[in-house]
Design a protein around this motif. Sequence first.
Motif, PDB file in Angstrom:
ATOM      1  N   GLY A 138       5.908  -4.753  -3.070  1.00  0.00           N
ATOM      2  CA  GLY A 138       4.543  -5.443  -2.968  1.00  0.00           C
ATOM      3  C   GLY A 138       4.771  -6.337  -1.509  1.00  0.00           C
ATOM      4  O   GLY A 138       4.203  -7.355  -1.409  1.00  0.00           O
ATOM      5  N   THR A 139       4.901  -5.644  -0.375  1.00  0.00           N
ATOM      6  CA  THR A 139       4.972  -6.102   0.753  1.00  0.00           C
ATOM      7  C   THR A 139       3.834  -5.466   1.771  1.00  0.00           C
ATOM      8  O   THR A 139       3.566  -4.450   1.290  1.00  0.00           O
TER       9      THR A 139
ATOM     10  N   PHE B   1       2.869 -13.178  -3.170  1.00  0.00           N
ATOM     11  CA  PHE B   1       3.916 -12.028  -2.963  1.00  0.00           C
ATOM     12  C   PHE B   1       3.964 -11.459  -4.282  1.00  0.00           C
ATOM     13  O   PHE B   1       4.629 -12.048  -5.426  1.00  0.00           O
ATOM     14  N   SER B   2       3.912 -10.121  -4.607  1.00  0.00           N
ATOM     15  CA  SER B   2       4.413  -9.493  -5.870  1.00  0.00           C
ATOM     16  C   SER B   2       5.879  -9.638  -5.955  1.00  0.00           C
ATOM     17  O   SER B   2       6.793  -9.716  -4.920  1.00  0.00           O
ATOM     18  N   GLU B   3       6.351  -9.778  -7.283  1.00  0.00           N
ATOM     19  CA  GLU B   3       7.739  -9.640  -7.602  1.00  0.00           C
ATOM     20  C   GLU B   3       8.441  -8.546  -7.275  1.00  0.00           C
ATOM     21  O   GLU B   3       7.929  -7.584  -7.518  1.00  0.00           O
ATOM     22  N   LEU B   4       9.584  -8.757  -6.404  1.00  0.00           N
ATOM     23  CA  LEU B   4      10.428  -7.542  -6.112  1.00  0.00           C
ATOM     24  C   LEU B   4      10.995  -6.867  -7.390  1.00  0.00           C
ATOM     25  O   LEU B   4      11.545  -7.485  -8.233  1.00  0.00           O
TER      26      LEU B   4
ATOM     27  N   MET C  90      10.579   4.268   4.841  1.00  0.00           N
ATOM     28  CA  MET C  90      11.726   3.827   4.121  1.00  0.00           C
ATOM     29  C   MET C  90      11.479   2.756   3.164  1.00  0.00           C
ATOM     30  O   MET C  90      12.024   2.829   1.860  1.00  0.00           O
ATOM     31  N   VAL C  91      10.560   1.885   3.324  1.00  0.00           N
ATOM     32  CA  VAL C  91      10.315   0.987   2.404  1.00  0.00           C
ATOM     33  C   VAL C  91       9.294   1.719   1.122  1.00  0.00           C
ATOM     34  O   VAL C  91       9.456   1.531  -0.136  1.00  0.00           O
TER      35      VAL C  91
ATOM     36  N   ASP D 278       0.854  -1.178   0.060  1.00  0.00           N
ATOM     37  CA  ASP D 278       0.070   0.066   0.049  1.00  0.00           C
ATOM     38  C   ASP D 278       0.822   1.324   0.046  1.00  0.00           C
ATOM     39  O   ASP D 278       0.484   2.299   0.472  1.00  0.00           O
ATOM     40  N   CYS D 279       1.936   1.168  -0.546  1.00  0.00           N
ATOM     41  CA  CYS D 279       3.099   2.416  -0.703  1.00  0.00           C
ATOM     42  C   CYS D 279       2.260   3.398  -1.507  1.00  0.00           C
ATOM     43  O   CYS D 279       2.645   4.563  -1.423  1.00  0.00           O
TER      44      CYS D 279
END
Length: 339
Positions: A71-72, A299-302, A62-63, A6-7
């Motif tokens: 995607g965290t 999990f979304s790909e980094l 920071m994220v 949710d960035c």
Amino acid sequence: MSGESDCTRTSPSAGSPSDSEFLPDRPKYVCSLSPDLVTKAREELQEKPEWRLRDVQALRDMVCKDYPSLGTCLDDAFLLRFLRARKFDYDRALQLLVNYHTCRRTWPEVFTNLKPSAIKPVLESGFVTVLPHRDPQGRHVVCIRPDRWTPSNYPITENIRAIYLTLEKLIQSEETQVNGIVILADYKGVSLSKASHFGPFVAKKVIGVLQDGFPIRIKAVNIINEPRIFKGIFAIIKPFLKEKIANRFFLHGCDLNSLHQNIPPVILPEEYGGTAGKLDISAWNELLLASEEDFLHDFSELVLPCDSSPHDLLVSGDADEKQCDDSLRGMKPQLYYCY
């Protein structure tokens, strides 16, 4: 488990009085630690209850600033796992979080379709389980028995998947986040052919996950019934271990009295000279399989910066590819010699 990032939502700075206005759907964190564990977390992890949410918000910012496509999950409780695992050092906690996702992206054999029902045969074999009682320091004991694995039934990566899901389940507990875990590995009956499946490439990946890519504190690794061949196995593993972790390995051989100095008999099953009855794997299997819904979020790909690579983020630099190649060339002579 983590969900969608949710960035993209407005993320207020630390200490903002209007967090709830910007993020109304984020679960409110409620501490479940006992007063004694709050004190322990303060003394050992530098966790200050009065600053806890400020610290979480700092990591969240920071994220969102440095890895907006990670995607965290950004919930307080989830981010706290990483802060506690790195003693509230923001930079190290961020690195751990990135590594956590990088591991999942770069090892599809382990992390694709990762859910309890997918590794049911491993659970039923008894390869990995968790003892029902914690030790006097409040730590769960994860019991691993490689002799329960038949390589012709499924590859070694299935065992790694089962261990990973076991750790994911355990780390949901705040008590475990603070106290850490203990590992008991029984190498009785491990043959040369079975040991050869755990080569340096697999060893490097597994240790990379446990040391640098997962928010759990491994306080001790107790090895029991290890054959002479284990000297060769440990020679493969040791170059990839940080000194602190390497010093937490205890080799007991067949000496149950030695084991009991680290793990008291009152929590051990009869198979290890304990008084807690026969080893029963059914309770843990049922608990993990009942947690299927917890593991259904993908999990979304980094998305890494253009000047970084998964290797840069995943390993600390202690074990490079040349070292891994050298270990591979020396592996079989070491194993045959010890055998």
